[in-house]
Scaffold this motif. Sequence first.
Motif, PDB file in Angstrom:
ATOM      1  N   THR A 181       0.838  -1.198   0.000  1.00  0.00           N
ATOM      2  CA  THR A 181       0.000   0.000   0.000  1.00  0.00           C
ATOM      3  C   THR A 181       0.876   1.252   0.000  1.00  0.00           C
ATOM      4  N   ALA A 182       0.251   2.374  -0.295  1.00  0.00           N
ATOM      5  CA  ALA A 182       0.893   3.692  -0.280  1.00  0.00           C
ATOM      6  C   ALA A 182       2.163   3.708  -1.129  1.00  0.00           C
ATOM      7  N   TRP A 183       2.161   2.988  -2.255  1.00  0.00           N
ATOM      8  CA  TRP A 183       3.344   2.911  -3.115  1.00  0.00           C
ATOM      9  C   TRP A 183       3.462   4.196  -3.925  1.00  0.00           C
ATOM     10  N   ASP A 184       4.627   4.853  -3.855  1.00  0.00           N
ATOM     11  CA  ASP A 184       4.831   6.104  -4.582  1.00  0.00           C
ATOM     12  C   ASP A 184       5.831   5.963  -5.731  1.00  0.00           C
ATOM     13  N   GLY A 185       6.164   4.735  -6.084  1.00  0.00           N
ATOM     14  CA  GLY A 185       7.137   4.484  -7.134  1.00  0.00           C
ATOM     15  C   GLY A 185       8.489   4.056  -6.593  1.00  0.00           C
ATOM     16  N   ARG A 186       8.754   4.375  -5.334  1.00  0.00           N
ATOM     17  CA  ARG A 186      10.004   3.963  -4.696  1.00  0.00           C
ATOM     18  C   ARG A 186       9.797   3.479  -3.274  1.00  0.00           C
ATOM     19  N   HIS A 187       8.792   3.989  -2.567  1.00  0.00           N
ATOM     20  CA  HIS A 187       8.538   3.627  -1.177  1.00  0.00           C
ATOM     21  C   HIS A 187       7.088   3.165  -1.012  1.00  0.00           C
ATOM     22  N   GLY A 188       6.858   2.358  -0.013  1.00  0.00           N
ATOM     23  CA  GLY A 188       5.507   1.909   0.295  1.00  0.00           C
ATOM     24  C   GLY A 188       5.522   1.110   1.587  1.00  0.00           C
ATOM     25  N   THR A 189       4.422   0.430   1.841  1.00  0.00           N
ATOM     26  CA  THR A 189       4.290  -0.379   3.045  1.00  0.00           C
ATOM     27  C   THR A 189       3.802  -1.770   2.665  1.00  0.00           C
ATOM     28  N   LEU A 190       4.494  -2.769   3.188  1.00  0.00           N
ATOM     29  CA  LEU A 190       4.070  -4.155   3.016  1.00  0.00           C
ATOM     30  C   LEU A 190       3.271  -4.536   4.254  1.00  0.00           C
ATOM     31  N   THR A 191       2.021  -4.902   4.048  1.00  0.00           N
ATOM     32  CA  THR A 191       1.147  -5.327   5.136  1.00  0.00           C
ATOM     33  C   THR A 191       0.908  -6.822   4.990  1.00  0.00           C
ATOM     34  N   ALA A 192       1.020  -7.544   6.104  1.00  0.00           N
ATOM     35  CA  ALA A 192       0.749  -8.981   6.106  1.00  0.00           C
ATOM     36  C   ALA A 192      -0.297  -9.283   7.165  1.00  0.00           C
ATOM     37  N   ASP A 193      -1.414  -9.863   6.732  1.00  0.00           N
ATOM     38  CA  ASP A 193      -2.468 -10.294   7.654  1.00  0.00           C
ATOM     39  C   ASP A 193      -2.299 -11.781   7.902  1.00  0.00           C
ATOM     40  N   PHE A 194      -2.153 -12.175   9.167  1.00  0.00           N
ATOM     41  CA  PHE A 194      -2.027 -13.574   9.574  1.00  0.00           C
ATOM     42  C   PHE A 194      -3.321 -13.950  10.287  1.00  0.00           C
ATOM     43  N   VAL A 195      -4.069 -14.898   9.713  1.00  0.00           N
ATOM     44  CA  VAL A 195      -5.368 -15.268  10.280  1.00  0.00           C
ATOM     45  C   VAL A 195      -5.382 -16.770  10.585  1.00  0.00           C
ATOM     46  N   PRO A 196      -5.279 -17.142  11.884  1.00  0.00           N
ATOM     47  CA  PRO A 196      -5.391 -18.556  12.238  1.00  0.00           C
ATOM     48  C   PRO A 196      -6.734 -19.115  11.767  1.00  0.00           C
ATOM     49  N   GLN A 197      -6.713 -20.340  11.258  1.00  0.00           N
ATOM     50  CA  GLN A 197      -7.924 -20.927  10.693  1.00  0.00           C
ATOM     51  C   GLN A 197      -8.824 -21.584  11.732  1.00  0.00           C
ATOM     52  N   GLU A 198      -8.345 -21.725  12.965  1.00  0.00           N
ATOM     53  CA  GLU A 198      -9.169 -22.270  14.041  1.00  0.00           C
ATOM     54  C   GLU A 198      -9.072 -21.357  15.250  1.00  0.00           C
ATOM     55  N   PRO A 199     -10.163 -21.244  16.023  1.00  0.00           N
ATOM     56  CA  PRO A 199     -10.112 -20.399  17.223  1.00  0.00           C
ATOM     57  C   PRO A 199      -9.185 -21.002  18.282  1.00  0.00           C
ATOM     58  N   GLY A 200      -8.688 -20.134  19.161  1.00  0.00           N
ATOM     59  CA  GLY A 200      -7.867 -20.592  20.284  1.00  0.00           C
ATOM     60  C   GLY A 200      -6.390 -20.704  19.973  1.00  0.00           C
ATOM     61  N   PHE A 201      -5.945 -20.259  18.787  1.00  0.00           N
ATOM     62  CA  PHE A 201      -4.537 -20.347  18.415  1.00  0.00           C
ATOM     63  C   PHE A 201      -3.909 -18.961  18.390  1.00  0.00           C
TER      64      PHE A 201
END
Length: 191
Positions: A60-80
Motif C-alpha cells: 500500500t501507499a506505493w509512490d514508485g520507490r517507497h511503500g508499506t508491506l502489510t501482512a495479515d495472519f489469520v489462524p484458521q481455528e479459534p484458540g490459536f
Amino acid sequence: MGQVRRPPGARRAALLSAALLSAALLLTLAACTGEDDDRAADAPSASFTANGVAVTLRVTAWDGRHGTLTADFVPQEPGFHLYSVDLPPEGIDGIGRPTSVAVLGSLRAHGKLTADAPVRRIPSPGTEETLPVYPDGPVTTTLPLTADGPGPASVSVGYALCNATEGCMLPVDDHRVPLTVTEQGISFTGN
C-alpha cells in the motif's frame, strides 16, 4: 396556541446541519472499519495458507520507490496464537518461532516490522522462561519498503501457530512469495 414560526432560512440551515452530520458520521465509520484508499481492491496482493494460517500480503501507499508491506495472519481455528515479531529467530530454548516478514531482491526494508496486536507473555513448557505471543486470533504486521530499482524481488514469511492445550503446528520458515518491481509499480507474480 398558534403554530411556531421559524425565521427565514432556518429549515435550510437545519437540513444542511443534518447533511454535514451524516457525512461526518460516514467518514468516522469508514475510518473505524479501515475502509481507506490503502486497502483498495487494486492494491497489489497475494495470499497463501500454510500450517493453519491464512496469510494475505498487500503493498500500500506505493509512490514508485517507497511503500508499506502489510501482512495479515489469520489462524484458521479459534484458540490459536502467533509468536511476537521480537522473539529470537530460534525461539527461546528452541521453543517458538517469531512472526517474520522480510523482503529480498530489488526491495529492502527501511524500518522495523511491527504488529498491531499487544504482546503477552506465557510460560514456556518445562522451563522458567516466558514466551512473547499475541492474543489468540489474527495479527497484522507492517514493514516499510524501499525499492532499489526495477527487478525481481520476494517476500519471505515465517511464523509458528500454537494453542495452549493442543500444542503447536509445524512452523513455517522462509515461505517465499515472488513479486516484480517495475517503474509502474509492484505486482505479485505467484505464491
